[in-house]
Design an enzyme around this catalytic site. Sequence first.
Site, PDB file in Angstrom:
ATOM      1  N   ASP A 230       0.842  -0.973  -0.012  1.00 46.63           N
ATOM      2  CA  ASP A 230      -0.022   0.014  -0.057  1.00 46.63           C
ATOM      3  C   ASP A 230       1.062   1.114  -0.111  1.00 46.63           C
ATOM      4  O   ASP A 230       2.036   0.941   0.298  1.00 46.63           O
ATOM      5  CB  ASP A 230      -0.763  -0.155   1.249  1.00 46.63           C
ATOM      6  CG  ASP A 230      -1.675   1.223   1.565  1.00 46.63           C
ATOM      7  OD1 ASP A 230      -2.199   1.623   0.494  1.00 46.63           O
ATOM      8  OD2 ASP A 230      -2.055   1.511   2.563  1.00 46.63           O
TER       9      ASP A 230
ATOM     10  N   LYS B 168     -13.964  22.650  -2.253  1.00 47.51           N
ATOM     11  CA  LYS B 168     -12.716  22.110  -2.633  1.00 47.51           C
ATOM     12  C   LYS B 168     -12.652  20.726  -3.123  1.00 47.51           C
ATOM     13  O   LYS B 168     -13.755  19.773  -2.896  1.00 47.51           O
ATOM     14  CB  LYS B 168     -11.707  22.190  -1.322  1.00 47.51           C
ATOM     15  CG  LYS B 168     -12.072  21.172  -0.384  1.00 47.51           C
ATOM     16  CD  LYS B 168     -11.231  21.038   0.880  1.00 47.51           C
ATOM     17  CE  LYS B 168     -11.665  20.081   1.617  1.00 47.51           C
ATOM     18  NZ  LYS B 168     -11.705  20.086   3.202  1.00 47.51           N
TER      19      LYS B 168
ATOM     20  N   ASP C 198      -6.648  -2.384   3.189  1.00 46.29           N
ATOM     21  CA  ASP C 198      -5.794  -3.374   2.740  1.00 46.29           C
ATOM     22  C   ASP C 198      -6.057  -4.739   3.348  1.00 46.29           C
ATOM     23  O   ASP C 198      -5.354  -5.544   2.879  1.00 46.29           O
ATOM     24  CB  ASP C 198      -4.276  -2.758   3.213  1.00 46.29           C
ATOM     25  CG  ASP C 198      -4.023  -1.626   2.815  1.00 46.29           C
ATOM     26  OD1 ASP C 198      -4.248  -1.310   1.604  1.00 46.29           O
ATOM     27  OD2 ASP C 198      -3.495  -0.581   3.781  1.00 46.29           O
TER      28      ASP C 198
END
Lengths: 347, 1185
Positions: free
Chosen positions: B425, B617, B871
């Site tokens: 990762d 944003k 993960d």
Amino acid sequence: MNSNAPSSSSGATGSADSSGPRRNSKRPKYSRFTQQELPACKPILTPRWVISAFMLVSIVFIPIGLASLFASRDVVEIIDRYETDCIPQALRNDKVKYIQGPEDKTCNRTLRVPKHMKQPIYVYYQLDNFYQNHRRYVKSRSDKQLKDPKSENDVSSCKPEDTTPGSNQIVPCGLIAWSMFNDTYSFSRNSEQLPLNKKGISWKSDRQHKFGKKVFPKNFQNGTLIGGAHLNSSIPLSEQEDLIVWMRTAALPTFRKLYGKIEVDLQANEIIQVQLKNYYNTYSFNGKKKLVLSTTSWLGGKNDFIGIAYLSVGGLCFVLAMAFTIIYLVKPRRLGDPSYLSWNRNP
Amino acid sequence: MRGGTGKGIHFSKLYSFSCFRSKFEDEHGQLGQRGYSRIVYCNDPDNPEAVQLKYRGNYVSTTKYTALNFIPKSLFEQFRRVANLYFLVVACVSFSPLAPYTAVSVLAPLLVVIGATMAKEGVEDWRRRKQDIEANNRKVEVYGKKAFNETRWKNLRVGDLVKIYKDEYFPADLLLLSSSYEDGICYVETMNLDGETNLKLKHALDETASLRDVSSFQNFKSTINCEDPNERLYSFVGTLYYGGQQHPLSLQQILLRDSKLRNTDYIYGVVVFTGHDTKVMQNATDPPSKRSKIERRMDKIIYILFSTLILISFTGSMFFGVETKNDIRVGELKRWYLRPDKTTVFFDPKRASLAAFFHFLTGLMLYGYLIPISLYVSIEVVKVLQSIFINQDQDMYYEETDKPARARTSNLNEELGQVDTILSDKTGTLTCNSMEFVKCSIAGVAYGRGMTEVERALAKRKRSRAHEVTDSSSDLPECDDHVVDSGKPVKGFNFRDERIMNGNWVNEPHSDLIQKFFRVLAICHTAIPDVRKESGEISYEAESPDEAAFVIAARELGFEFFERTQTSISLHELDHESGRKVNRSYTLLHVLEFSSARKRMSVIVKTVENQLLLLCKGADSVMFERLSKDGRLFLAKSMDHLNKYAEAGLRTLVVAYRELSDQEYKSWEEEFLQAKTSVSAARDALIDAACDKIERDLILLGVTAVEDKLQKGVPECIDKLSKAGIKIWVLTGDKMETAINIGYACSLLTKGMKQIVITLDSPDISDLEKQGDKESIQKASRESIAKQIGEAKAQIIARKESSVTFGLIIDGMSLDFALAKSLESSFLEVAVNCASVICCRSSPKQKARVTKLVKVGTGKTTLAIGDGANDVGMLQEADIGVGISGVEGMQAVMSSDFAIAQFRFLERLLLVHGHWCYRRITMMICYFFYKNITFGFTLFWFEAHASFSGQPAYNDWYMSFYNVFFTSLPVIALGVFDQDVSARLCLKHPLLYQEGVQNILFTWHRILGWMLNGVISSMIIFFFITNSTISQAFRRDGHLVDYEVLGVTMYTCVVWAVNCQMALSINYFTWIQHFFIWGSIAFWYTFLVIYGALPPKVSTTAYQVFVEACAPSPFYWLATLLVVVSMLLPYFAYRSFQTRFKPMYHDIIQRRRSEGSEADVSAELPARVKEKIGHLKERLKHRES
């Protein structure tokens, strides 16, 4: 999704608390042991090591080999195979019938002493193709009964030689005792009897601890089928040394057993007359019978094998040492050569 | 759930009355039916009806066994192993007359072995139990008798009313009634459930939010009708009957067990699910059990040995049968001394084939020594000790978080030494996952002078290129930017620019834009401020570290966000004109939340001046197209900056705003609310559409750049690992540019590398996308990917001969197509030929799929390393999962096999511990087979000379102690302590690791070699001993070698030989090895003396045999010496030749070490100095030659 998560985390802090308010409570403690840094010797096979190891072996082995070989050569051994010769020519077609028959089994043999034989001279009989190490055979005895007169009835392991047909316990029971060797030998030199010492031919520990002083043979060889020797029922087992020797089973199908000791020197070329009684049936299973007279050295009896083996291994090591030396002299490549430092077997 | 159906009818009647309430979702209609029948009587657990329901208590047990079923269940587990089952059968049969030896001598080692394994299981389970007890006995406050009383977790019942305080875990799944906040909200941390550290907002029903007084609960009675226990963490369906009305419940009101109350003083709740009914417990599945490749191969060897066993038993019984049959020939007894006429079935010549069959069984028992009974248990012991060493390694301890490495399973230690591919990762694994605000570009002006790590790496690369040309090692002062930092470092903020810091921004040309820019950062987020009372310092709980970095940056630049209520956000702001700090409050109207599909978030606020603002944003890809025509003033410059930032490995966001008119807002809000309250399935789509409508015509303010710092030592570590020949794949969610730059920064990609980029970011595809024809897009994409893969393949083949290495970069979209069945194999082929692979924009599922592809496709060992909940799939799929116990919660660690605190520890874990463990275990297994074959075959040779009757060559107890006492401890010492080279050299010569990857220490070749060595050894022992003692006396007093003496002599040779063989094959002698090896031999003699001194009844054939017969005989000692040396010779000679002519890698390193060129205690010279010394040496050599 592990349900233990909160419990384990809080458990961990709990243990940290109990070990005191130290910071870094989880830091592994340093010790050379836990960090796997113990002082160690790390032997590796450098040429010097290899050559010296081989040399060392050959230096040690060759003398030992020579010494063993000399010891073995010093031993004088007379071997006389008699199982066929002791059957009258006419009856050799059916040896089994002869041996089981009622004929007189006496047989005279003459032995020539090849070399001077120093006393004590050990007399052995050697049997061949006789499986004293057969599982059925080995197990067919009762150690309790042999040792203890009270355990006379302990014959369960002795089948089928446990009881007489009349259900009386046999002492000593079992196939081993039942099949005891019963050829006898007597020696004479120049028609003068050679005394044969039959004491002390068994292991002392056997006499003292395995065979009882108060155990006497009982109902022995009373069955329908007679196996081997009969025993004198008035002598306790601990003194029946032939039995004790026989009961200490041999490891291999070819074996010798101690019969007695001749405690006088025999001169070279002397003729020894042996009068033997050929009772024992080895003919059923084609076994050989041999009479062996042998002196001993510090290494025991006559056998060149160990000496030769020592010499060969020592010699082989010497050759290897030489080979390595030559290789290093002719082609001195450093083992730590960096040119090896690539993994070129497989990119 | 009895009574459920009755209630259901009742409920549905009510439902028809209240169907006007629009908030009911479809699923609510199922309430009362199957799967939705749970009824909870709130605050009334003693209600007879509630008692009748008999819900489970809150007692939780995660143990595998209970006190009652421990013995049977663990025994069952034990005997699932073939070898153990075999030994059990043997032990049972050994009570019959079939057995070649006494039953006790078989049973004893089996009991020791089984007992040891069971004890281990028991201890592990006891630990789990202790955790359970701890969890079950935690205290919680329960309402009863008009007050809240403390009780234990395990005593909670469904319907109990509980009060939970701040930072406490929820003891069960609760329905939130009210909280310390007036509006009934509370914040929850669900780290233990999904690994996310951000706080989640839970919201009580308005109707119950007012129940905040202890006295108000006196009359509180209600009923909850809800779904049955299930494992779905993200859904909840239920209805609350309260005050004569029904209120729909959703996940918003449910507090799950194992999550934690945060930022809220206390809450009141009703227990809905207890104990094993809770969602988290329903989710608890056993992690997939993993076995190492070595172990799998070991099973095969065991099968080989079983076949050998059967074969030799069969051979033996054939001969036995023939010989037994011959014992009676035409009524004539052949071996009369065996009494074949009067025998048992086992030796009956008349039934020879039956006897042979029984003998076959006997043989199976007798030669059972070929199967090492203690192998499994020894390996288990060794692995546990190995993992203790891993846990204890100081070099893998991380000071900052106080975390040592943890081997969570001990099964996979040796697998660590065989890793071929690492799948990593990025965020949190390679990087720290602590975001730092480093740069920004406002109104087309770039601010921020800090140098990022990637930039440093880039600079270094440039410099090294220069270095090659001039050959001068110019040592630039690298850390200059750190020296400049004079101020106190702020976590998450690494922005240095005097132009806008300390309020200087007011003097900048576009100061109004700068103000707006930072306002957006301070307002447009979902973070929660946490004001520390003593110091007045404010820290933030944010959903993501990026967001925290923004808020912190805003704070540092004078826009301090300090309070959030449901409806407002308040800032301390520097006033533009007066230069003083003022409080400014913004009314929060709507939050348009972030989602991975939208890639942006907005808030709509009303300023004090009644101005309506939309602050937004988001990612550049979605933001730039939403700018208004006037808003594009700085577009070109901003884009330029943005690309530069991305190249520098920074995470970028675009910041924009827009002013709304009242009218526009009103009409939009109506639409938005309607979308929000709509019932249809398209609700989400409607909301998105509504958001989309307002989030346009934005005015660009600027671009932010946040650095996700590389962890310490990552580039060096990756460099080492790739030198060790390990392929490293990075699977990240980042965008391609960022990923590539991180790749450079951590030396995954190097300048000499040829990059292969597979992407769908081509004009044709985007053209098609605009047309919106999904099918043709699919088709075109697939074709495009196929084409790109084909090209890549061609490229690789073309350059195969040259030394060019390749780096493959592929994005998530393309990955989807590449992983499709048709392309899978060619994709894999390309990927494995690349030195490094980067998959960007990949989802957790893709990560797991890629892992599986590599694992299955290459058949090599894969290691996945990651830190987040995303993960988990990857970690469980890979052969080894390594969790980083970092910032993102414990989820990854919980599903990992090893946990380390920092990526760089991976180097030590693999290169040192992995290598060692691999070596140790493989050597141990080989040696185990060797020693058992040596022993087992001596039995066989002896059998051949005992007409295969099944008589063992040795005393029963010698045999049963063989594996347990005389030979096991040295093997364990080998398995735990052996080191071919020291840790330092392991790290220095990473290539050594390839021994494991190529598995050269455990090839069939090598295993069979060891087995052959065993057979040769046994032959040497047996034939040397029997030939040298053929029948002559072995002592001066004329005594002969009998069964007992032969057994002792042979056994002595076996013990000496296998222990010396061990001494010869290990590389590392500490006092432990010496102690165990020589101790085992000494123990054999001691045993012989003691056992021989026991009365003959006990010692049988061993009685006095050593003291009386063997020890005084020189022959005995000479034979031992001869046999032992001859047995060691083949191996020794082989090794000598091998180290000379075909040395293995570790041989070379050992050799170098011993020659002194690798001083073991070298004072760590800096690499550069060493390099220089190396250069000088080279030059000297040249001059000399």
